[in-house]
Design an enzyme around this catalytic site. Structure first.
Site, short mmCIF file in Angstrom:
data_model
loop_
_atom_site.label_atom_id
_atom_site.label_comp_id
_atom_site.label_asym_id
_atom_site.label_seq_id
_atom_site.Cartn_x
_atom_site.Cartn_y
_atom_site.Cartn_z
N THR A 54 25.28 17.36 36.36
CA THR A 54 24.33 18.21 35.60
C THR A 54 23.47 17.03 34.76
OG1 THR A 54 25.56 20.15 35.42
CG2 THR A 54 23.52 19.86 33.68
N LYS A 84 12.22 20.66 39.84
CA LYS A 84 12.04 21.21 38.33
C LYS A 84 10.71 20.60 37.73
CE LYS A 84 16.81 22.11 37.38
NZ LYS A 84 18.09 22.10 36.18
N GLU A 105 20.10 33.79 43.94
CA GLU A 105 18.96 33.06 43.70
C GLU A 105 17.90 33.28 44.87
OE1 GLU A 105 21.50 29.90 40.82
OE2 GLU A 105 20.70 29.01 42.85
N HIS A 155 17.51 21.61 40.90
CA HIS A 155 18.67 22.65 40.70
C HIS A 155 19.39 22.85 42.10
CE1 HIS A 155 20.48 26.45 40.27
NE2 HIS A 155 20.12 27.10 41.42
N TYR A 178 19.52 32.11 35.28
CA TYR A 178 20.34 31.44 34.38
C TYR A 178 21.16 32.56 33.51
CZ TYR A 178 18.48 26.72 35.18
OH TYR A 178 18.20 25.66 35.72
N ASN A 222 16.70 17.32 34.58
CA ASN A 222 17.43 16.85 35.56
C ASN A 222 17.01 16.83 36.92
OD1 ASN A 222 18.22 19.27 35.69
ND2 ASN A 222 20.29 19.32 35.25
P1 IDP Z 1 23.83 22.73 36.92
O1 IDP Z 1 22.21 22.90 37.02
O2 IDP Z 1 24.16 21.44 37.16
O3 IDP Z 1 24.34 23.93 37.86
P2 IDP Z 1 24.37 24.44 34.58
O4 IDP Z 1 25.42 24.22 33.94
O5 IDP Z 1 24.49 25.83 35.43
O6 IDP Z 1 24.31 23.21 35.58
O7 IDP Z 1 23.04 24.51 33.78
C1 IDP Z 1 21.60 24.80 34.31
C2 IDP Z 1 20.62 23.77 33.71
O8 IDP Z 1 20.62 24.17 32.37
C3 IDP Z 1 21.02 22.42 33.99
O9 IDP Z 1 20.47 21.87 35.26
C4 IDP Z 1 20.18 21.77 32.77
O10 IDP Z 1 19.00 21.74 33.16
C5 IDP Z 1 20.56 22.60 31.52
N1 IDP Z 1 21.73 22.44 30.84
C6 IDP Z 1 22.92 22.60 31.05
N2 IDP Z 1 23.64 22.10 30.10
C7 IDP Z 1 22.88 21.71 29.06
C8 IDP Z 1 23.24 21.21 27.78
O11 IDP Z 1 24.25 21.15 27.51
N3 IDP Z 1 22.24 20.94 26.93
C9 IDP Z 1 20.83 21.24 27.66
N4 IDP Z 1 20.36 21.71 28.79
C10 IDP Z 1 21.64 21.94 29.43
MG MG Z 2 24.49 25.69 37.77
#
Ligand code: IDP
Ligand code: MG
Length: 133
Positions: free
Chosen positions: A91, A9, A126, A115, A49, A112
């Site tokens: 996450t 990212k 994806e 992905h 997403y 973070n």
């Molecule tokens: P993941 O990447 O661990 O699968 P997902 O819930 O699929 O997590 O969310 C996708 C991405 O969206 C996360 O990696 C993060 O960058 C962002 N994200 C997820 N939840 C939050 C949140 O509560 N606040 C801000 N950003 C979030």
């Molecule tokens: Mg995810």
């Protein structure tokens, strides 16, 4: 062999962590079988997403993911999906287990570093969305 999909990212790209992340991938015996640098846009991110488009943080997520180009790719290994998720951590970078990629290179819940697909089906979608395969 099972495949998963990864993104390095914008935060990790900005911090010059691409090489270290690729090294971790290789040291953990994943085969990189696809790789591309690409600047995402909102349209692509709405596909990627799709389950998050109505979340309040979605605009912030799009803004973050379009800050700089990202590097995306395909990893192959037995149980690639679960193995990659284990290696990246949860996450929220602040809660990610010590030594995971998100613990090492992430900052918070949005920024973070990487992905990883959550399932084999998600990985297939994806790979289609980002790599037309
Ligand atoms: P993941 O990447 O661990 O699968 P997902 O819930 O699929 O997590 O969310 C996708 C991405 O969206 C996360 O990696 C993060 O960058 C962002 N994200 C997820 N939840 C939050 C949140 O509560 N606040 C801000 N950003 C979030
Ligand atoms: Mg995810």
């Amino acid at each position: 062999m099972e495949q998963t999909f990864f993104i390095v990212k914008p935060d990790a790209m900005q911090h010059n962590k691409l090489g270290e992340i690729i090294t971790i991938i290789e040291k953990n015996n994943f085969k990189i079988v696809g790789l591309k640098m690409i600047k995402a846009n909102e349209e692509l991110l709405k596909l990627h997403y799709k389950e998050l488009v109505n979340k309040d943080f979605f605009p912030k997520l799009v803004s973050f993911m379009t800050e700089t180009p990202v590097v995306v790719g395909i990893l192959e290994k037995e149980n690639a999906v679960a193995e990659w998720r284990k290696l990246i951590g949860v996450t929220n970078s602040l809660e990610a287990e010590k030594g995971t990629i998100r613990n090492l290179f992430g900052t918070d819940k949005t920024r973070n570093a990487v992905h990883g697909s959550a399932s084999v089906e998600e990985a297939k979608n994806e790979i289609k969305i980002w790599l037309n395969k």
